[in-house]
Design an enzyme around this catalytic site. Structure first.
Site, mmCIF file in Angstrom:
data_model
loop_
_atom_site.group_PDB
_atom_site.id
_atom_site.type_symbol
_atom_site.label_atom_id
_atom_site.label_comp_id
_atom_site.label_asym_id
_atom_site.label_seq_id
_atom_site.Cartn_x
_atom_site.Cartn_y
_atom_site.Cartn_z
ATOM 1 N N GLY B 41 0.825 -1.197 0.000
ATOM 2 C CA GLY B 41 0.000 0.000 0.000
ATOM 3 C C GLY B 41 0.863 1.252 0.000
ATOM 4 N N GLY B 43 -0.674 4.526 0.330
ATOM 5 C CA GLY B 43 -1.444 5.669 0.795
ATOM 6 C C GLY B 43 -0.671 6.408 1.876
ATOM 7 N N ALA B 45 -0.445 6.031 5.079
ATOM 8 C CA ALA B 45 0.267 5.164 6.011
ATOM 9 C C ALA B 45 1.406 4.433 5.296
ATOM 10 C CB ALA B 45 -0.694 4.173 6.656
ATOM 11 N N SER B 285 -17.197 17.213 1.705
ATOM 12 C CA SER B 285 -16.419 17.284 2.944
ATOM 13 C C SER B 285 -17.225 17.739 4.158
ATOM 14 C CB SER B 285 -15.258 18.247 2.744
ATOM 15 O OG SER B 285 -14.694 18.567 3.992
ATOM 16 N N ARG B 338 -19.996 12.356 13.161
ATOM 17 C CA ARG B 338 -20.582 11.806 11.939
ATOM 18 C C ARG B 338 -21.700 10.800 12.200
ATOM 19 N NH1 ARG B 338 -14.977 11.175 8.429
ATOM 20 N NH2 ARG B 338 -14.833 13.400 8.003
#
Lengths: 257, 646
Positions: B41, B43, B45, B285, B338
């Site tokens: 990966g 991304g 991280a 957003s 959220r």
């Protein structure tokens, strides 16, 4: 909507490609261009044939993966968007749409509409960074940066690396892409330290990879989905010149060149 | 049941990470050069970890399925990244960021991990600025901040509506520098198919070259998974089309426990679904909630008229609008977390007050802010989001309110990791969204970027050394060991099996059906009956998939249908585990809302007496029931309370 699609089909990098005509029916004007392609592919798969391969991922205009040359324009007829943000309401019922991959020697076709853009990564690897390691960094507010510079830097940094600039350019020049990265750093105090070396190395790599030169046609700027300004190319040229003659750099004015 | 050791250091909360760093084992520079690390990966991280490990001197191999590391889905994060800088002088601190995160996660995360996250948050901002990330600034030249849900301070740093892009490009540039130096070997268009264990330790991976179709064996001293979340199990989500769970799922099947699989974040502000052909959902957003007010009509008749196009939202008088978040949660208003905002929207729409053609939408209205601040200010803040909205919906949000509805966005669940970010398989680490993470049952906005970069830049580079210090005498592994050959043969056989089905239904048609079950029964509102139904239906669908999926083309070429089929096959198993976990957790907490467990006001009702633990699921074999292990959550420093945003 009913549409006729003429799509470039090419099995792999070594085989010869050709246009193949497809019909798609009952497409909602609210569907995106890539959703229309999904519907086409679904029907091709059900016929037991090989669907059209194309690059796509985020489908919200930021990852830079999608790369279709639609009716002779990168990312299609709309301004300031990527292919994945293009919607079918932009086309007329009964229209014929021609879909090709990016065409440039440094972007060889891998299959159908998928091209190899690793040359862009190589250009960044040649110098598209500030040479710092993780950790041991002074406080982020230690160096104030004029808002106008930060904003201009951000304008340049918005580049998504899709390659539309190269595809649009008759010389297959990558100058808009390279200059966006050069400008992002050249406009910031952190980036000025290596500015001369950076522009030199990135331009050399760009040339080595076979991208053409800029002849100020402006097609790149017109087709850029992120509206990266061609003034970045001017800034890069000046940075490049300064890196060669070692002269003190001209003071930046906000608003670009 | 296996005893889980979370390896939390002793001592006061604020001292734990410092103590750990002071006493952990390190690897000397000469030995680092001999040790290899695989990072899957690229991304936030993955790229930050790969770059930081390479800077330290380790030999790193980094993989992504995209054509370039810069396209990992972190790129799509819009709003911002939190840090406890307190630049606004508004009372922020490391403790407050820690506390907000624990509370926002509805007391289902680990205190020590969350405190560490808050602690390193400031260094992330310093790091990114030094990399040349062009964060928004004030006219005086200093960094600007904005507010996000679940906080009463402005601690979110941002780069217009493209913060994820800019942070990822920062990490990508650091990674590119290490590639140039030869410290990182990059494998793009490579998809991980399995993890290889040698004598119980993770020693490598099996990958497929997505251009040639070749299956390859790659060995290293440790394997780091930074492969993101599994929101795409729902088919429609804000994830990228290619985002998948294959790496973490294969790790689970090789012995890594899966933590809190049912904890899914449904983001409140996404563009509503508009048709069957829809391929993905687009987020608007959370930062928009700074200046936008959420409402639905007060009267059902008006809602009905709006749905049929007989009434325009702009025509509805102020007193006929119900700003339900401001009404229910006066203290936090439109900036509630959220999960709370999503449920409130669902509640209004279910009760018949929804707008849009389907009735599954609420308004996000900027007219107040536009008249207060001017269109220019709103445009400068959110211009790209407004443009994105207009392109998709074909309406001008400066003139008519945006329509939004909740959509699957993020998965708090993931591979269970200890304080060192190591899974239950020695040598196998998970970072970023791929691990079960520091967000508990609900993640606060602008905290995913913070966690991804915290793990990659500042946590893993320390903690992995504690493991690797033990490995300095272990020579480089040969990918020709029998374990590698066996795992490779299994991966090949599985692909062949998929190709051999030669059925009649497309991969997407299965994926859509799975997504439908997941959204209906394992989505925003869950109950025992629905979850049981999901478990049986998913099992049936899985069986049908392996009998009737149709994959054209060949193994040894670019084959997107084959790629999708492999991922959907894993989603069909993971979806069931999510439903099991949700069924098992007989309480409501954060994003996990069991309809049977709610307060009279309709808020989530936790059961702290019995359920204050991380569920860590253990694979026991194909078609066998998994075992649920528990890691009790011990709140030493924070008083556990019912969340209150009123």
């Amino acid at each position: 909507m009913n549409l006729t699609l003429k799509i470039w089909r090419q099995k792999n990098a070594t085989s010869k490609g050709k246009f193949v005509t497809y019909k798609v029916n009952d497409i909602s004007p609210n569907s995106s261009f890539l959703e229309m392609m999904d519907i086409l592919n679904e029907s091709i798969v059900l016929k037991g044939e090989d669907p059209v391969a194309f690059d796509h991922d985020c489908r919200e205009g930021i990852c830079g993966a999608c790369s279709m040359y639609i009716n002779g324009r990168p990312h299609g007829p709309d301004k300031a968007i990527t292919t994945c943000q293009l919607h079918m309401r932009r086309f007329k019922d009964g229209e014929t749409i021609v879909i090709e991959p990016w065409r440039a020697r440094p972007f060889p076709v891998l299959k159908d509409l998928i091209v190899d853009r690793t040359s862009f990564d190589k250009i960044i690897q040649a110098g598209g960074y500030i040479s710092i390691n993780t950790g041991g960094i002074p406080d982020a507010n230690a160096i104030p940066i004029p808002k106008t510079d930060a904003d201009l830097s951000m304008d340049a940094a918005s580049c998504i690396g899709c390659g539309a600039c190269v595809a649009a350019c008759k010389n297959a020049s990558a100058m808009l892409f390279v200059s966006a990265k050069v400008s992002q750093f050249a406009l910031l105090p952190q980036g000025k330290i290596e500015a001369a070396e950076r522009v030199h190395n990135m331009v050399a790599e760009m040339d080595r990879l076979g991208f053409g030169n800029c002849t100020n046609t402006g097609a790149c700027e017109a087709e850029c989905p992120k509206e990266i300004s061609i003034s970045n190319i001017a800034r890069m040229n000046r940075e490049f010149l300064c890196s060669k003659i070692g002269a003190p750099k001209v003071k930046e004015e906000s608003g670009g060149f | 049941m296996t005893e889980l050791n979370s390896k939390i250091p002793k001592g006061q909360l604020a001292e734990k990470w410092n103590n750990y760093k002071a006493h952990t084992n390190l690897v000397n520079p000469a030995n680092k050069r001999r040790l290899e690390v695989i990072v899957v990966g690229t991304g936030l991280a993955g790229a930050s970890a790969a770059a930081s490990l390479a800077e330290l001197g380790f030999k790193v191999k980094n993989y992504c399925y995209q054509d370039s590391p810069r396209r990992a889905h972190s790129i799509a994060a819009q709003g911002g990244i939190n840090a406890a800088k307190n630049y606004q002088n508004d009372g922020d601190s490391v403790y407050r960021l820690f506390y907000d995160t624990i509370k926002g996660g509805d007391y289902r995360s680990r205190e020590a991990n969350v405190y560490r996250l808050a602690e390193v948050s400031n260094a992330i901002i310093d790091q990114c600025v030094a990399q040349g990330v062009p964060f928004a600034r004030e006219y005086g030249g200093l960094l600007d901040n904005r507010s996000f849900g679940g906080a009463q301070v402005s601690r979110t740093f941002y780069a217009r509506g493209q913060t994820g892009q800019q942070l990822l490009l920062g990490a990508y540039s650091a990674l590119s520098r290490q590639v140039k130096k030869g410290n990182v070997e990059l494998f793009t268009r490579h998809e991980m198919l399995d993890v290889v264990l040698v004598e119980g330790r993770a020693r490598g991976i099996i990958v497929r070259d997505m251009i040639s179709g070749a299956i390859e064996r790659h060995a290293a001293h440790a394997v780091v998974l930074a492969t993101g979340g599994y929101g795409n199990v729902f088919f429609l989500s804000t994830n990228a089309m290619g985002s998948n769970a294959t790496a973490v799922w294969k790790a689970y099947k090789r012995g890594a426990f899966f933590g809190n699989p049912s904890f899914t974040q449904i983001h409140p502000t996404c563009i509503p679904v508009h048709g069957d052909f829809q391929s993905k959902l687009t987020l608007m957003s959370e930062s928009l909630r700074n200046d936008g007010r959420i409402w639905v009509p007060k009267n059902k008749e008006d809602a009905e008229k709006i749905r049929h196009g007989k009434l325009q939202p702009t025509q509805l008088a102020e007193e006929d609008r119900d700003y339900y978040l401001e009404r229910r949660y006066p203290a936090f208003g439109n900036l509630v977390p959220r999960d709370v905002a999503s449920r409130a929207a669902k509640e209004r729409c279910d009760a018949g007050y929804g707008v849009g053609e389907t009735g599954l939408a609420v308004y996000l209205d900027f007219s107040d802010s536009i008249s207060r601040l001017g269109k220019n200010v709103i445009e400068a803040r959110y211009g790209n989001l407004f443009q994105m909205y207009e392109k998709i919906v074909d309406e001008n949000p400066y003139k008519t309110p945006m329509m939004i509805y909740p959509a699957v966005h993020y998965t708090m669940g993931g591979l269970w990791v200890d304080y060192e970010l190591m899974t239950t398989v020695p040598g196998l680490f998970a970072i970023g969204e791929a691990n079960f993470s520091d967000h508990g049952a609900n993640r606060l906005g602008a905290s995913a970027l913070m966690q991804g970069l915290a793990d990659g830049y500042f946590v893993l580079p320390y903690t992995i050394q504690n493991y690797l210090s033990d490995q300095i005498r272990v020579p480089n592994f040969s990918p020709d060991l029998p374990e590698f050959l066996r795992t490779e043969a299994e991966a090949k056989a599985r692909l062949q099996k998929l190709m051999d089905v030669k059925g009649n239904q497309t991969v997407d048609s299965f994926h859509k059906r799975l997504g439908h079950f997941m959204w209906e029964y394992v989505g925003m509102g869950r109950n025992a009956e629905g979850l049981k139904k999901a478990i049986t239906e998913i099992a049936k669908l899985r069986e049908e998939f392996w009998k009737d999926v149709k994959i054209p083309g060949e193994l040894n070429e670019i084959n997107p249908e084959l790629e999708k089929a492999g991922r959907v096959a894993d989603f069909l198993e993971l979806g069931e585990l999510m439903a099991r976990d949700a069924l098992d957790r007989k309480e409501s907490c954060g994003g996990h809302f069991r309809e049977e467990y709610q307060t009279p006001e309709g808020e989530a009702l936790r059961d702290d007496q019995n359920l204050m633990f991380v569920s860590a699921w253990e694979f026991t074999g194909e078609n066998k029931e998994p075992i649920m292990n528990k890691e009790p959550l011990d709140y030493e420093f924070v008083e556990v309370k019912q969340r209150n945003y009123k």
